[in-house]
Design a protein around this motif. Sequence first.
Motif, PDB file in Angstrom:
ATOM      1  N   UNK A 112       3.438  10.275   5.406  1.00 17.39           N
ATOM      2  CA  UNK A 112       4.471   9.346   5.452  1.00 17.39           C
ATOM      3  C   UNK A 112       4.575   8.891   3.952  1.00 17.39           C
ATOM      4  N   UNK A 113       3.609   8.766   3.285  1.00 16.81           N
ATOM      5  CA  UNK A 113       3.630   8.379   1.734  1.00 16.81           C
ATOM      6  C   UNK A 113       4.467   9.454   1.235  1.00 16.81           C
ATOM      7  N   UNK A 114       4.210  10.601   1.298  1.00 14.91           N
ATOM      8  CA  UNK A 114       4.970  11.701   0.626  1.00 14.91           C
ATOM      9  C   UNK A 114       6.561  11.697   0.911  1.00 14.91           C
ATOM     10  N   UNK A 115       6.621  11.395   2.223  1.00 16.75           N
ATOM     11  CA  UNK A 115       8.172  11.340   2.682  1.00 16.75           C
ATOM     12  C   UNK A 115       9.031  10.224   1.841  1.00 16.75           C
ATOM     13  N   UNK A 116       8.091   8.923   1.713  1.00 17.81           N
ATOM     14  CA  UNK A 116       8.718   8.033   1.075  1.00 17.81           C
ATOM     15  C   UNK A 116       8.730   8.116  -0.364  1.00 17.81           C
ATOM     16  N   UNK A 117       7.768   8.623  -0.912  1.00 16.69           N
ATOM     17  CA  UNK A 117       7.529   8.877  -2.575  1.00 16.69           C
ATOM     18  C   UNK A 117       7.114  10.331  -2.866  1.00 16.69           C
ATOM     19  N   UNK A 118       8.070  11.048  -2.944  1.00 18.95           N
ATOM     20  CA  UNK A 118       7.877  12.549  -3.122  1.00 18.95           C
ATOM     21  C   UNK A 118       7.199  12.907  -4.542  1.00 18.95           C
ATOM     22  N   UNK A 119       6.209  13.326  -4.686  1.00 21.15           N
ATOM     23  CA  UNK A 119       5.621  13.691  -5.893  1.00 21.15           C
ATOM     24  C   UNK A 119       4.408  12.718  -6.276  1.00 21.15           C
ATOM     25  N   UNK A 120       4.255  11.824  -5.350  1.00 27.51           N
ATOM     26  CA  UNK A 120       3.096  11.069  -5.396  1.00 27.51           C
ATOM     27  C   UNK A 120       1.739  11.581  -5.350  1.00 27.51           C
ATOM     28  N   UNK A 121       0.844  11.095  -6.171  1.00 29.13           N
ATOM     29  CA  UNK A 121      -0.581  11.629  -6.242  1.00 29.13           C
ATOM     30  C   UNK A 121      -1.253  10.787  -5.089  1.00 29.13           C
ATOM     31  N   UNK A 122      -1.397  11.161  -3.706  1.00 33.38           N
ATOM     32  CA  UNK A 122      -1.927  10.447  -2.778  1.00 33.38           C
ATOM     33  C   UNK A 122      -3.594  10.885  -2.881  1.00 33.38           C
ATOM     34  N   UNK A 176      -9.775   0.969 -12.170  1.00 33.03           N
ATOM     35  CA  UNK A 176      -8.814  -0.168 -12.026  1.00 33.03           C
ATOM     36  C   UNK A 176      -7.710   0.092 -12.710  1.00 33.03           C
ATOM     37  N   UNK A 177      -7.435   1.079 -13.270  1.00 38.55           N
ATOM     38  CA  UNK A 177      -6.195   1.332 -14.217  1.00 38.55           C
ATOM     39  C   UNK A 177      -4.989   1.292 -13.107  1.00 38.55           C
ATOM     40  N   UNK A 178      -3.856   1.212 -13.451  1.00 36.26           N
ATOM     41  CA  UNK A 178      -2.517   1.050 -12.703  1.00 36.26           C
ATOM     42  C   UNK A 178      -1.696   2.285 -13.293  1.00 36.26           C
ATOM     43  N   UNK A 179      -1.683   3.029 -11.885  1.00 30.20           N
ATOM     44  CA  UNK A 179      -0.528   4.277 -12.261  1.00 30.20           C
ATOM     45  C   UNK A 179       0.527   4.250 -11.305  1.00 30.20           C
ATOM     46  N   UNK A 180       1.770   4.269 -11.583  1.00 28.47           N
ATOM     47  CA  UNK A 180       2.874   4.196 -10.653  1.00 28.47           C
ATOM     48  C   UNK A 180       3.059   5.475  -9.763  1.00 28.47           C
ATOM     49  N   UNK A 181       2.347   6.589 -10.200  1.00 25.87           N
ATOM     50  CA  UNK A 181       2.593   7.664  -9.609  1.00 25.87           C
ATOM     51  C   UNK A 181       1.405   8.054  -8.516  1.00 25.87           C
ATOM     52  N   UNK A 182       0.484   7.201  -8.372  1.00 27.20           N
ATOM     53  CA  UNK A 182      -0.754   7.320  -7.464  1.00 27.20           C
ATOM     54  C   UNK A 182      -0.710   6.225  -6.296  1.00 27.20           C
ATOM     55  N   UNK A 183      -1.274   6.807  -5.234  1.00 28.49           N
ATOM     56  CA  UNK A 183      -1.305   5.796  -4.067  1.00 28.49           C
ATOM     57  C   UNK A 183      -2.871   6.327  -3.536  1.00 28.49           C
ATOM     58  N   UNK A 184      -3.552   5.128  -3.321  1.00 22.42           N
ATOM     59  CA  UNK A 184      -4.964   5.268  -2.679  1.00 22.42           C
ATOM     60  C   UNK A 184      -4.751   5.046  -1.318  1.00 22.42           C
TER      61      UNK A 184
END
Length: 81
Positions: free
Chosen positions: A36-46, A57-65
Amino acid sequence: MATSGPNADGGAAAAAAPKNSWPELVGKSSEEAKKKIKEDKPGADVQVVPADAFVTLDYRTGRVRVFVDSDDKVARAPQIG
């Protein structure tokens, strides 16, 4: 001719806003969440991690944990960061 109501331009703009969290995935499997995350945000580092894991605790806009419990179910809402 101008339109008003829920289908006016404001509604379309709100629908186009990018997602930054997925609360609807709590309780789902990690595989369902990743899909689902890849559908909503292609290219995300899940990243799937145990709910009690220590993470940076670093913030990365391309990462979803995706924090999962011992049954591989999403323990809390995944979010960008």
